[in-house]
Design an enzyme around this catalytic site. Structure first.
Site, PDB file in Angstrom:
ATOM      1  CG  ASP A  37     -11.691  28.342   6.729  1.00  0.00           C
ATOM      2  OD1 ASP A  37     -11.513  27.149   6.452  1.00  0.00           O
ATOM      3  OD2 ASP A  37     -12.690  28.988   6.385  1.00  0.00           O
ATOM      4  CE  LYS A  59      -6.326  28.990  -1.133  1.00  0.00           C
ATOM      5  NZ  LYS A  59      -7.738  29.138  -0.901  1.00  0.00           N
ATOM      6  CG  MET A 175     -12.060  35.711  -2.456  1.00  0.00           C
ATOM      7  SD  MET A 175     -13.197  34.314  -2.587  1.00  0.00           S
ATOM      8  CE  MET A 175     -14.759  35.098  -2.207  1.00  0.00           C
TER       9      MET A 175
HETATM   10  N1  SAH Z   1     -16.104  34.821   5.309  1.00  0.00           N
HETATM   11  C1  SAH Z   1     -15.053  35.777   5.039  1.00  0.00           C
HETATM   12  C2  SAH Z   1     -14.716  35.847   3.575  1.00  0.00           C
HETATM   13  C3  SAH Z   1     -14.124  34.580   3.012  1.00  0.00           C
HETATM   14  S1  SAH Z   1     -13.651  34.716   1.339  1.00  0.00           S
HETATM   15  C4  SAH Z   1     -15.483  37.147   5.589  1.00  0.00           C
HETATM   16  O1  SAH Z   1     -16.643  37.317   5.960  1.00  0.00           O
HETATM   17  O2  SAH Z   1     -14.642  38.042   5.654  1.00  0.00           O
HETATM   18  C5  SAH Z   1     -11.943  35.136   1.481  1.00  0.00           C
HETATM   19  C6  SAH Z   1     -11.699  36.590   1.164  1.00  0.00           C
HETATM   20  O3  SAH Z   1     -12.070  37.412   2.256  1.00  0.00           O
HETATM   21  C7  SAH Z   1     -10.260  36.961   0.896  1.00  0.00           C
HETATM   22  O4  SAH Z   1      -9.854  36.638  -0.416  1.00  0.00           O
HETATM   23  C8  SAH Z   1     -10.288  38.450   1.129  1.00  0.00           C
HETATM   24  O5  SAH Z   1     -10.861  39.118   0.028  1.00  0.00           O
HETATM   25  C9  SAH Z   1     -11.261  38.558   2.288  1.00  0.00           C
HETATM   26  N2  SAH Z   1     -10.601  38.646   3.593  1.00  0.00           N
HETATM   27  C10 SAH Z   1     -10.707  37.795   4.624  1.00  0.00           C
HETATM   28  N3  SAH Z   1     -10.025  38.243   5.698  1.00  0.00           N
HETATM   29  C11 SAH Z   1      -9.473  39.421   5.328  1.00  0.00           C
HETATM   30  C12 SAH Z   1      -8.681  40.400   5.993  1.00  0.00           C
HETATM   31  N4  SAH Z   1      -8.300  40.266   7.271  1.00  0.00           N
HETATM   32  N5  SAH Z   1      -8.326  41.511   5.292  1.00  0.00           N
HETATM   33  C13 SAH Z   1      -8.701  41.692   4.019  1.00  0.00           C
HETATM   34  N6  SAH Z   1      -9.444  40.801   3.350  1.00  0.00           N
HETATM   35  C14 SAH Z   1      -9.838  39.685   3.981  1.00  0.00           C
END
Ligand code: SAH
Length: 255
Positions: A37, A59, A175
């Site tokens: 991803d 993406k 998100m």
């Molecule tokens: N599975 C992931 C979440 C996926 S949904 C998890 O457990 O973190 C995608 C969202 O995760 C993004 O829109 C953002 O809100 C958050 N996200 C993922 N990585 C991030 C990071 N390093 N810093 C801040 N937000 C993050």
């Protein structure tokens, strides 16, 4: 030769490779095919074999998101060929990000799925601010929610969550930056304007930035500071505890 198809669904954590689990590193090292991803930190891929095939299915770069059906088909095909397939997902594979759907789909095709937890970005974001999500002086629980509620639920979403948060639950919103105006408006129906709020972009990475403000100023502050996705929004009085600990939460952006 008959193969026993397996896919490992692996949490890559929030970005800092030091936050990977030992199991995740083991799975990444063993993989011959990795589907990655765009939220997976580049440092994480250092652990992959040089000979491994790495397929970016995110993406990044403004291209359209890889269709979910394509990702699932590719995983299944590679697993059936006997490849050691790792599906690397940002954070934890089962916290948003469709890990559950992918696992169900693969199992329906007779493919064994193994899950490796990762540190979800909501945890990393709060900790990077020094905010103890369930500090008992301020909260008796925490809710991980998406800012991307599906259709008919969206209207009710924020006022309902605000009411729960007002009872002493910290809100951690994934998100949420794209819809920050409506989210703020909805939350203000059930929470005081002065409720502390923080936004953390790129949690755990060198590029991390954050801001802290109050609920009534949230959307304006996000625009002012130019914070964007991927970001986590934390809402609740536990942010007062972060301030008290003086672990770097200020009113302005961190470097
Ligand atoms: N599975 C992931 C979440 C996926 S949904 C998890 O457990 O973190 C995608 C969202 O995760 C993004 O829109 C953002 O809100 C958050 N996200 C993922 N990585 C991030 C990071 N390093 N810093 C801040 N937000 C993050």
């Amino acid at each position: 030769m008959s193969v026993h198809p397996v896919v490992h669904l692996v949490g890559a954590g929030p970005g800092d490779p030091e936050l990977l689990t030992l199991k995740a590193i083991r799975a990444i090292r063993a993989a011959t095919v990795l589907l990655v991803d765009d939220l997976v930190g580049a440092g994480v891929l250092r652990y992959a074999r040089r000979s491994a095939r790495i397929v970016n299915v995110g993406k990044r770069g403004g291209c359209a998101s890889t269709p979910q059906a394509f990702i699932e088909k590719l995983m299944a095909a590679e697993a059936h060929k006997g490849e050691r397939v790792v599906r690397l997902k940002g954070g934890d594979p089962f916290v948003f990000g469709r890990g559950g759907e992918e696992a169900e789909h693969l199992r329906a095709l007779g493919i064994e799925v193994e899950i490796v937890n990762g540190i979800t970005s909501g945890l990393a974001a709060a900790t990077s601010l020094g905010a103890p999500l369930t500090h008992r002086d301020h909260a008796h629980g925490v809710m991980f929610v998406t800012g991307h509620a599906r259709g008919e639920d969206a209207a009710l979403h924020w006022p309902t969550l605000a009411a729960a948060a007002a009872q002493g639950l910290t809100l951690v919103i994934y998100m949420g930056v794209a819809t920050v105006e409506s989210l703020q408006q909805g939350l203000l129906e059930g929470l005081p304007a002065t409720t502390p709020v923080a936004v953390v972009q790129h949690a755990s990475l060198p590029s991390q930035r954050h801001l802290q403000t109050t609920l009534v100023d949230l959307a304006a502050a996000v625009r002012r500071e130019g914070l964007g996705s991927p970001a986590i929004i934390v809402v609740g009085d536990v942010l007062h505890a972060a301030k008290r600990m003086n672990w770097g939460v200020g009113d302005s952006l961190a470097a």
